[in-house]
Design a protein around this motif. Structure first.
Motif, PDB file in Angstrom:
ATOM      1  N   ILE A   9       0.952  -1.211   0.249  1.00  0.00           N
ATOM      2  CA  ILE A   9       0.099  -0.074  -0.250  1.00  0.00           C
ATOM      3  C   ILE A   9       1.069   1.375   0.201  1.00  0.00           C
ATOM      4  O   ILE A   9       0.824   1.618  -1.005  1.00  0.00           O
ATOM      5  CB  ILE A   9      -0.584  -0.303   1.083  1.00  0.00           C
ATOM      6  CG1 ILE A   9      -1.868  -0.587   1.544  1.00  0.00           C
ATOM      7  CG2 ILE A   9      -1.918   1.547   0.965  1.00  0.00           C
ATOM      8  CD1 ILE A   9      -2.616  -0.930   2.149  1.00  0.00           C
ATOM      9  N   ASP A  10       1.348   1.132   1.000  1.00  0.00           N
ATOM     10  CA  ASP A  10       2.427   2.402   1.057  1.00  0.00           C
ATOM     11  C   ASP A  10       3.372   2.812   0.377  1.00  0.00           C
ATOM     12  O   ASP A  10       4.639   2.591   0.690  1.00  0.00           O
ATOM     13  CB  ASP A  10       2.625   2.448   2.793  1.00  0.00           C
ATOM     14  CG  ASP A  10       1.101   3.097   3.887  1.00  0.00           C
ATOM     15  OD1 ASP A  10       0.057   3.767   3.616  1.00  0.00           O
ATOM     16  OD2 ASP A  10       0.851   2.047   4.234  1.00  0.00           O
ATOM     17  N   GLY A  11       3.324   3.831  -0.201  1.00  0.00           N
ATOM     18  CA  GLY A  11       4.732   4.314  -0.916  1.00  0.00           C
ATOM     19  C   GLY A  11       4.805   3.296  -2.480  1.00  0.00           C
ATOM     20  O   GLY A  11       5.383   4.048  -3.280  1.00  0.00           O
ATOM     21  N   THR A  12       3.569   2.161  -2.459  1.00  0.00           N
ATOM     22  CA  THR A  12       3.674   1.796  -4.370  1.00  0.00           C
ATOM     23  C   THR A  12       2.136   1.879  -4.848  1.00  0.00           C
ATOM     24  O   THR A  12       2.251   3.148  -5.687  1.00  0.00           O
ATOM     25  CB  THR A  12       2.959  -0.448  -3.431  1.00  0.00           C
ATOM     26  OG1 THR A  12       4.936  -0.235  -2.901  1.00  0.00           O
ATOM     27  CG2 THR A  12       3.646  -0.600  -4.424  1.00  0.00           C
ATOM     28  N   LEU A  13       1.023   2.111  -3.945  1.00  0.00           N
ATOM     29  CA  LEU A  13      -0.242   2.420  -4.513  1.00  0.00           C
ATOM     30  C   LEU A  13      -0.545   3.544  -4.160  1.00  0.00           C
ATOM     31  O   LEU A  13      -1.381   4.495  -4.448  1.00  0.00           O
ATOM     32  CB  LEU A  13      -1.802   1.214  -3.971  1.00  0.00           C
ATOM     33  CG  LEU A  13      -1.947  -0.052  -4.312  1.00  0.00           C
ATOM     34  CD1 LEU A  13      -2.817  -0.712  -2.874  1.00  0.00           C
ATOM     35  CD2 LEU A  13      -1.493  -0.304  -5.501  1.00  0.00           C
ATOM     36  N   THR A  14      -0.248   4.120  -2.948  1.00  0.00           N
ATOM     37  CA  THR A  14      -0.227   5.340  -2.340  1.00  0.00           C
ATOM     38  C   THR A  14       1.008   6.399  -2.923  1.00  0.00           C
ATOM     39  O   THR A  14       1.931   6.168  -3.415  1.00  0.00           O
ATOM     40  CB  THR A  14      -0.428   5.908  -1.123  1.00  0.00           C
ATOM     41  OG1 THR A  14       0.505   5.407  -0.356  1.00  0.00           O
ATOM     42  CG2 THR A  14      -1.617   4.858  -0.322  1.00  0.00           C
ATOM     43  N   GLN A  15       1.312   7.486  -3.507  1.00  0.00           N
ATOM     44  CA  GLN A  15       1.992   8.921  -3.503  1.00  0.00           C
ATOM     45  C   GLN A  15       2.497   9.008  -1.742  1.00  0.00           C
ATOM     46  O   GLN A  15       1.837   8.407  -0.955  1.00  0.00           O
ATOM     47  CB  GLN A  15       1.204   9.816  -4.221  1.00  0.00           C
ATOM     48  CG  GLN A  15       0.409   9.480  -4.973  1.00  0.00           C
ATOM     49  CD  GLN A  15      -0.081  11.656  -5.373  1.00  0.00           C
ATOM     50  OE1 GLN A  15       0.633  11.599  -6.557  1.00  0.00           O
ATOM     51  NE2 GLN A  15      -1.196  11.316  -5.501  1.00  0.00           N
ATOM     52  N   PRO A  16       3.987   8.911  -1.834  1.00  0.00           N
ATOM     53  CA  PRO A  16       4.768   9.191  -0.910  1.00  0.00           C
ATOM     54  C   PRO A  16       4.426  10.417  -0.349  1.00  0.00           C
ATOM     55  O   PRO A  16       4.849  10.030   0.894  1.00  0.00           O
ATOM     56  CB  PRO A  16       6.686   8.915  -1.633  1.00  0.00           C
ATOM     57  CG  PRO A  16       6.178   8.672  -3.355  1.00  0.00           C
ATOM     58  CD  PRO A  16       4.951   8.889  -3.330  1.00  0.00           C
ATOM     59  N   LEU A  17       3.991  11.490  -0.642  1.00  0.00           N
ATOM     60  CA  LEU A  17       3.611  12.526   0.250  1.00  0.00           C
ATOM     61  C   LEU A  17       2.521  12.927   0.498  1.00  0.00           C
ATOM     62  O   LEU A  17       1.982  13.352   1.867  1.00  0.00           O
ATOM     63  CB  LEU A  17       4.139  13.890  -1.058  1.00  0.00           C
ATOM     64  CG  LEU A  17       5.906  13.415  -0.689  1.00  0.00           C
ATOM     65  CD1 LEU A  17       6.696  14.769  -1.846  1.00  0.00           C
ATOM     66  CD2 LEU A  17       6.824  13.520   0.493  1.00  0.00           C
ATOM     67  N   THR A  18       1.499  12.638  -0.269  1.00  0.00           N
ATOM     68  CA  THR A  18       0.202  12.568  -0.140  1.00  0.00           C
ATOM     69  C   THR A  18      -0.639  11.543   0.643  1.00  0.00           C
ATOM     70  O   THR A  18      -1.425  11.962   1.039  1.00  0.00           O
ATOM     71  CB  THR A  18      -0.645  13.514  -1.426  1.00  0.00           C
ATOM     72  OG1 THR A  18      -0.831  12.154  -2.361  1.00  0.00           O
ATOM     73  CG2 THR A  18       0.053  14.260  -1.505  1.00  0.00           C
ATOM     74  N   GLN A  19      -0.145  10.193   0.572  1.00  0.00           N
ATOM     75  CA  GLN A  19      -1.488   9.395   0.458  1.00  0.00           C
ATOM     76  C   GLN A  19      -2.110   8.579  -0.510  1.00  0.00           C
ATOM     77  O   GLN A  19      -2.723   8.034   0.030  1.00  0.00           O
ATOM     78  CB  GLN A  19      -0.859   9.277   2.152  1.00  0.00           C
ATOM     79  CG  GLN A  19       0.433   8.632   2.722  1.00  0.00           C
ATOM     80  CD  GLN A  19       1.066   7.999   2.459  1.00  0.00           C
ATOM     81  OE1 GLN A  19       0.416   6.867   2.777  1.00  0.00           O
ATOM     82  NE2 GLN A  19       2.552   7.924   1.752  1.00  0.00           N
ATOM     83  N   GLU A  20      -2.223   9.695  -1.401  1.00  0.00           N
ATOM     84  CA  GLU A  20      -3.276   9.591  -2.147  1.00  0.00           C
ATOM     85  C   GLU A  20      -2.936   8.141  -2.798  1.00  0.00           C
ATOM     86  O   GLU A  20      -1.597   8.327  -3.487  1.00  0.00           O
ATOM     87  CB  GLU A  20      -3.689  10.965  -2.741  1.00  0.00           C
ATOM     88  CG  GLU A  20      -3.698  11.847  -1.596  1.00  0.00           C
ATOM     89  CD  GLU A  20      -4.405  13.441  -2.493  1.00  0.00           C
ATOM     90  OE1 GLU A  20      -4.431  13.021  -3.708  1.00  0.00           O
ATOM     91  OE2 GLU A  20      -5.044  13.736  -1.472  1.00  0.00           O
ATOM     92  N   VAL A  21      -4.199   7.521  -3.290  1.00  0.00           N
ATOM     93  CA  VAL A  21      -4.386   6.837  -4.496  1.00  0.00           C
ATOM     94  C   VAL A  21      -4.088   7.074  -6.285  1.00  0.00           C
ATOM     95  O   VAL A  21      -5.479   7.947  -6.410  1.00  0.00           O
ATOM     96  CB  VAL A  21      -4.853   5.761  -4.934  1.00  0.00           C
ATOM     97  CG1 VAL A  21      -5.053   4.426  -5.406  1.00  0.00           C
ATOM     98  CG2 VAL A  21      -4.577   4.160  -2.885  1.00  0.00           C
TER      99      VAL A  21
END
Length: 253
Positions: A9-21
């Motif tokens: 999830i984190d940093g893979t599906l989500t953007q590193p800074l915003t945590q948005e997908v």
């Protein structure tokens, strides 16, 4: 060939800074399923948290708790906690003045501390934190995670009692399982899969266990160098449509 995809999830599906997908990632997941592939998460997050993310992405399966839980089609196949004897030994030896701690004893984003010192020492607020001065960690039937404040440089003096650990943030260490491949192998055995049907995506050091030579492993452009070195393919960053680009590159969507 039907493939079985497992996404951190984190940093893979989500953007590193915003945590948005990113929308491109959501669309890639939708098309993978539309094309007949199996799509699941593979995360260190606790099951309730991981499955909430899965549902928000239109998924019904997840390897969570760092491999110690598997949810298939909304049903929990198994869900293990940390080894209680090692947790007790670790907390017995931890210097609470330097490293105040909290434990997660339930399948929810809740941790319990003995005092307010833990929250005073760390910035992380992702989990709800309750204070119970009477908490007896030896009496808990299950412990899923242990959080403890860890000023940089002090971790070298900590006796982890054989427990696996990762940095949650710059001031917080997290005791949690890091064997995502265990959950993936469970799925393989249940469905009778061959190694060449498995595809894993990740970016962090807790993804190393599933970056096996027999599986197709894809590292994000924002991944740690050590993970990239184990990957069979490196795609763009999570915030530069990396999931979409990799899936298009291999013709999966």
């Amino acid at each position: 060939m039907k493939r079985y995809f497992f996404f951190d999830i984190d940093g893979t599906l989500t953007q590193p800074l915003t945590q948005e997908v990113p929308e491109s990632t959501r669309e890639a997941l939708r098309l993978l399923q539309q094309n007949g592939h199996f799509v699941a998460l593979a995360t260190g997050r606790i099951q309730a948290d991981a499955f909430a993310v899965a549902r928000s992405l239109g998924l019904s399966s997840a390897v969570s708790d760092g491999g110690e839980c598997v949810t298939l089609d909304g049903h929990i196949e198994y869900h293990n906690g940390l080894p209680l004897d090692r947790c007790a030994a670790f907390l017995d030896r931890l210097d609470e003045d330097l490293h105040p701690w909290a434990v997660a004893p339930q399948n929810r984003r809740l941790r319990i501390a003995r005092s307010g010192r833990y929250l005073a020492a760390v910035k992380d607020r992702y989990y709800e934190t309750e204070v119970d001065p009477a908490l007896d960690y030896r009496a808990l039937p299950v412990i899923h995670k242990i959080f403890f404040a860890c000023p940089p440089g002090t971790e070298k003096d900590v006796d982890f009692c054989g427990l696996t650990h990762v940095w949650l943030s710059a001031d917080t260490m997290l005791i949690e399982p890091t064997m995502k491949e265990k959950g993936i192998r469970y799925v393989m055995e249940k469905y009778g899969l061959a190694d060449d049907q498995v595809v894993v995506f990740g970016d962090g050091m807790n993804d190393r266990s599933m970056f096996l030579p027999e599986w197709m492993s894809i590292a994000m452009g924002n991944a740690k160098p050590a993970l990239k070195a184990k990957a069979k393919y490196i795609t763009a960053r999570a915030d530069e449509d990396g999931i979409w680009k990799a899936c298009r590159h291999f013709g999966w969507i």
